[in-house]
Design a protein around this motif. Structure first.
Motif, mmCIF file in Angstrom:
data_model
loop_
_atom_site.group_PDB
_atom_site.id
_atom_site.type_symbol
_atom_site.label_atom_id
_atom_site.label_comp_id
_atom_site.label_asym_id
_atom_site.label_seq_id
_atom_site.Cartn_x
_atom_site.Cartn_y
_atom_site.Cartn_z
ATOM 1 N N ASP A 188 -6.967 4.013 18.621
ATOM 2 C CA ASP A 188 -6.429 3.372 17.427
ATOM 3 C C ASP A 188 -7.125 3.881 16.167
ATOM 4 O O ASP A 188 -6.499 4.028 15.112
ATOM 5 C CB ASP A 188 -6.543 1.847 17.528
ATOM 6 C CG ASP A 188 -7.985 1.381 17.707
ATOM 7 O OD1 ASP A 188 -8.823 2.200 18.151
ATOM 8 O OD2 ASP A 188 -8.269 0.208 17.406
ATOM 9 N N ARG A 189 -8.439 4.186 16.276
ATOM 10 C CA ARG A 189 -9.155 4.734 15.125
ATOM 11 C C ARG A 189 -8.654 6.135 14.789
ATOM 12 O O ARG A 189 -8.447 6.476 13.619
ATOM 13 C CB ARG A 189 -10.663 4.789 15.417
ATOM 14 C CG ARG A 189 -11.358 3.438 15.505
ATOM 15 C CD ARG A 189 -11.473 2.780 14.128
ATOM 16 N NE ARG A 189 -12.165 3.615 13.169
ATOM 17 C CZ ARG A 189 -13.494 3.713 13.085
ATOM 18 N NH1 ARG A 189 -14.268 3.028 13.920
ATOM 19 N NH2 ARG A 189 -14.052 4.475 12.164
ATOM 20 N N THR A 190 -8.466 6.933 15.827
ATOM 21 C CA THR A 190 -7.977 8.298 15.608
ATOM 22 C C THR A 190 -6.574 8.281 15.023
ATOM 23 O O THR A 190 -6.278 8.987 14.047
ATOM 24 C CB THR A 190 -7.981 9.081 16.934
ATOM 25 O OG1 THR A 190 -9.305 9.077 17.489
ATOM 26 C CG2 THR A 190 -7.537 10.522 16.719
ATOM 27 N N ASP A 191 -5.689 7.466 15.598
ATOM 28 C CA ASP A 191 -4.312 7.382 15.101
ATOM 29 C C ASP A 191 -4.280 6.863 13.666
ATOM 30 O O ASP A 191 -3.451 7.301 12.854
ATOM 31 C CB ASP A 191 -3.479 6.468 16.004
ATOM 32 C CG ASP A 191 -3.261 7.057 17.384
ATOM 33 O OD1 ASP A 191 -3.436 8.284 17.533
ATOM 34 O OD2 ASP A 191 -2.930 6.299 18.313
ATOM 35 N N MET A 192 -5.172 5.935 13.356
ATOM 36 C CA MET A 192 -5.225 5.392 12.003
ATOM 37 C C MET A 192 -5.548 6.494 10.993
ATOM 38 O O MET A 192 -4.930 6.585 9.925
ATOM 39 C CB MET A 192 -6.282 4.294 11.916
ATOM 40 C CG MET A 192 -6.424 3.678 10.525
ATOM 41 S SD MET A 192 -7.871 2.596 10.413
ATOM 42 C CE MET A 192 -9.206 3.817 10.491
ATOM 43 N N HIS A 193 -6.530 7.349 11.344
ATOM 44 C CA HIS A 193 -6.888 8.450 10.453
ATOM 45 C C HIS A 193 -5.720 9.421 10.289
ATOM 46 O O HIS A 193 -5.441 9.893 9.176
ATOM 47 C CB HIS A 193 -8.111 9.196 10.997
ATOM 48 C CG HIS A 193 -9.412 8.541 10.681
ATOM 49 N ND1 HIS A 193 -9.882 7.455 11.380
ATOM 50 C CD2 HIS A 193 -10.344 8.805 9.721
ATOM 51 C CE1 HIS A 193 -11.058 7.091 10.882
ATOM 52 N NE2 HIS A 193 -11.356 7.885 9.876
ATOM 53 N N ILE A 194 -5.049 9.735 11.392
ATOM 54 C CA ILE A 194 -3.920 10.669 11.323
ATOM 55 C C ILE A 194 -2.834 10.122 10.404
ATOM 56 O O ILE A 194 -2.312 10.829 9.527
ATOM 57 C CB ILE A 194 -3.353 10.933 12.732
ATOM 58 C CG1 ILE A 194 -4.388 11.681 13.588
ATOM 59 C CG2 ILE A 194 -2.058 11.733 12.651
ATOM 60 C CD1 ILE A 194 -3.974 11.857 15.040
ATOM 61 N N GLN A 195 -2.481 8.857 10.582
ATOM 62 C CA GLN A 195 -1.429 8.246 9.768
ATOM 63 C C GLN A 195 -1.850 8.157 8.301
ATOM 64 O O GLN A 195 -1.059 8.438 7.390
ATOM 65 C CB GLN A 195 -1.092 6.862 10.320
ATOM 66 C CG GLN A 195 -0.459 6.900 11.707
ATOM 67 C CD GLN A 195 -0.336 5.522 12.331
ATOM 68 O OE1 GLN A 195 -0.600 4.506 11.682
ATOM 69 N NE2 GLN A 195 0.056 5.471 13.601
ATOM 70 N N PHE A 196 -3.105 7.773 8.086
ATOM 71 C CA PHE A 196 -3.603 7.613 6.723
ATOM 72 C C PHE A 196 -3.605 8.945 5.985
ATOM 73 O O PHE A 196 -3.105 9.070 4.862
ATOM 74 C CB PHE A 196 -5.004 7.008 6.766
ATOM 75 C CG PHE A 196 -5.645 6.837 5.421
ATOM 76 C CD1 PHE A 196 -4.974 6.222 4.370
ATOM 77 C CD2 PHE A 196 -6.945 7.284 5.192
ATOM 78 C CE1 PHE A 196 -5.571 6.050 3.125
ATOM 79 C CE2 PHE A 196 -7.546 7.121 3.957
ATOM 80 C CZ PHE A 196 -6.857 6.504 2.919
ATOM 81 N N TRP A 197 -4.162 9.971 6.624
ATOM 82 C CA TRP A 197 -4.241 11.274 5.975
ATOM 83 C C TRP A 197 -2.864 11.908 5.810
ATOM 84 O O TRP A 197 -2.613 12.611 4.835
ATOM 85 C CB TRP A 197 -5.178 12.185 6.764
ATOM 86 C CG TRP A 197 -6.622 11.803 6.589
ATOM 87 C CD1 TRP A 197 -7.154 11.074 5.569
ATOM 88 C CD2 TRP A 197 -7.711 12.118 7.461
ATOM 89 N NE1 TRP A 197 -8.509 10.918 5.739
ATOM 90 C CE2 TRP A 197 -8.884 11.547 6.893
ATOM 91 C CE3 TRP A 197 -7.823 12.806 8.654
ATOM 92 C CZ2 TRP A 197 -10.136 11.669 7.488
ATOM 93 C CZ3 TRP A 197 -9.076 12.934 9.248
ATOM 94 C CH2 TRP A 197 -10.219 12.366 8.668
ATOM 95 N N SER A 198 -1.962 11.666 6.756
ATOM 96 C CA SER A 198 -0.595 12.184 6.618
ATOM 97 C C SER A 198 0.103 11.536 5.428
ATOM 98 O O SER A 198 0.843 12.195 4.683
ATOM 99 C CB SER A 198 0.201 11.921 7.900
ATOM 100 O OG SER A 198 -0.367 12.610 8.997
ATOM 101 N N ALA A 199 -0.142 10.242 5.240
ATOM 102 C CA ALA A 199 0.461 9.534 4.110
ATOM 103 C C ALA A 199 -0.054 10.089 2.787
ATOM 104 O O ALA A 199 0.704 10.215 1.812
ATOM 105 C CB ALA A 199 0.161 8.038 4.213
ATOM 106 N N LEU A 200 -1.335 10.431 2.741
ATOM 107 C CA LEU A 200 -1.885 11.016 1.514
ATOM 108 C C LEU A 200 -1.210 12.351 1.198
ATOM 109 O O LEU A 200 -0.905 12.647 0.036
ATOM 110 C CB LEU A 200 -3.395 11.226 1.663
ATOM 111 C CG LEU A 200 -4.287 9.981 1.672
ATOM 112 C CD1 LEU A 200 -5.742 10.396 1.835
ATOM 113 C CD2 LEU A 200 -4.114 9.169 0.396
#
Length: 225
Positions: A188-200
């Motif tokens: 969940d931490r890894t996926d959160m980073h992926i989603q967050f950085w993709s949104a940026l």
């Protein structure tokens, strides 16, 4: 060579084989016995050919099986070598990032930029006192000096996330995701980073001509993750 098992015995009583029968008739055999004798001789020769054919086929099969076994062994050896190399590379990566990649801990992106990786390489060289390092001189040329004489890069300040350029961010983010997976960060931490950085990356400010807006995204990134 044709398969002798497919051969058909000639009709030695036919006109075609009259000359062969005549030789035996001259030896005292009747025409009928001469034909039977020729047929028997042909059968003996054909059986011998069948035996040689079978032996040749067995040897070919055995040779082909040996080749297949050897190829399978070579492929298995290549797989083992590739797996060994992969594990060794993974071990190197883990060693490289071990101080900063504890599972789930906050980690600056600086360590994953090209600049951060160069610092890590230099740090490895310094661990070997006899190593030489090429550094630029004031006149623009390069000179070789002992690695032990170089300042420890760990003493150099780490660039905070908000002070990274977008180019450095794009260097670091994919590498950090890879290391998160390698170091078994929670999914969940890894996926959160992926989603967050993709949104940026897809935010309308990302490619804004206003540099302040682009910097604001990096500042927001440093505060939120």
């Amino acid at each position: 060579m044709e398969d002798p098992n497919l051969a058909v015995r000639p009709d030695f009583a036919s006109q075609e084989h009259e000359a062969s029968r005549r030789q035996l008739v001259e030896e005292g055999l009747s025409n009928e016995n001469a034909a039977r004798t020729l047929a028997a001789l042909w059968t003996l020769a054909n059986n011998a050919e069948k035996d040689r054919w079978a032996l040749r086929q067995r040897r070919m099969i055995e040779a082909r099986q040996r080749e297949e076994d050897e190829e399978e062994e070579r492929q298995q050896q290549r797989k083992e070598e590739e797996e060994t190399a992969r594990l060794e590379e993974r071990k190197k990566n883990k060693t490289k990032y071990a101080p900063i990649m504890k599972s789930g801990d906050y980690c600056e992106l600086h360590y994953f930029t090209n600049r951060g990786l160069e610092d890590a390489k230099l740090s490895n060289l310094i661990a070997e006192p006899e190593a030489m390092v090429m550094l630029p001189a004031a006149d623009g040329l390069h000179s070789w000096i002992p690695a032990a004489a170089v300042k420890d890069p760990k003493a150099a300040p780490v660039v905070k996330d908000e002070n990274l350029s977008w180019e450095e961010f794009n260097e670091a983010a994919p590498r950090m995701i890879t290391m998160m997976k390698l170091y078994d960060w929670p999914d969940d931490r890894t996926d959160m980073h992926i989603q967050f950085w993709s949104a940026l990356q897809t935010h309308r400010w990302r490619h804004s001509p206003d540099q302040l807006k682009q910097r604001a995204l990096l500042l927001y990134q440093s505060q939120q993750r």
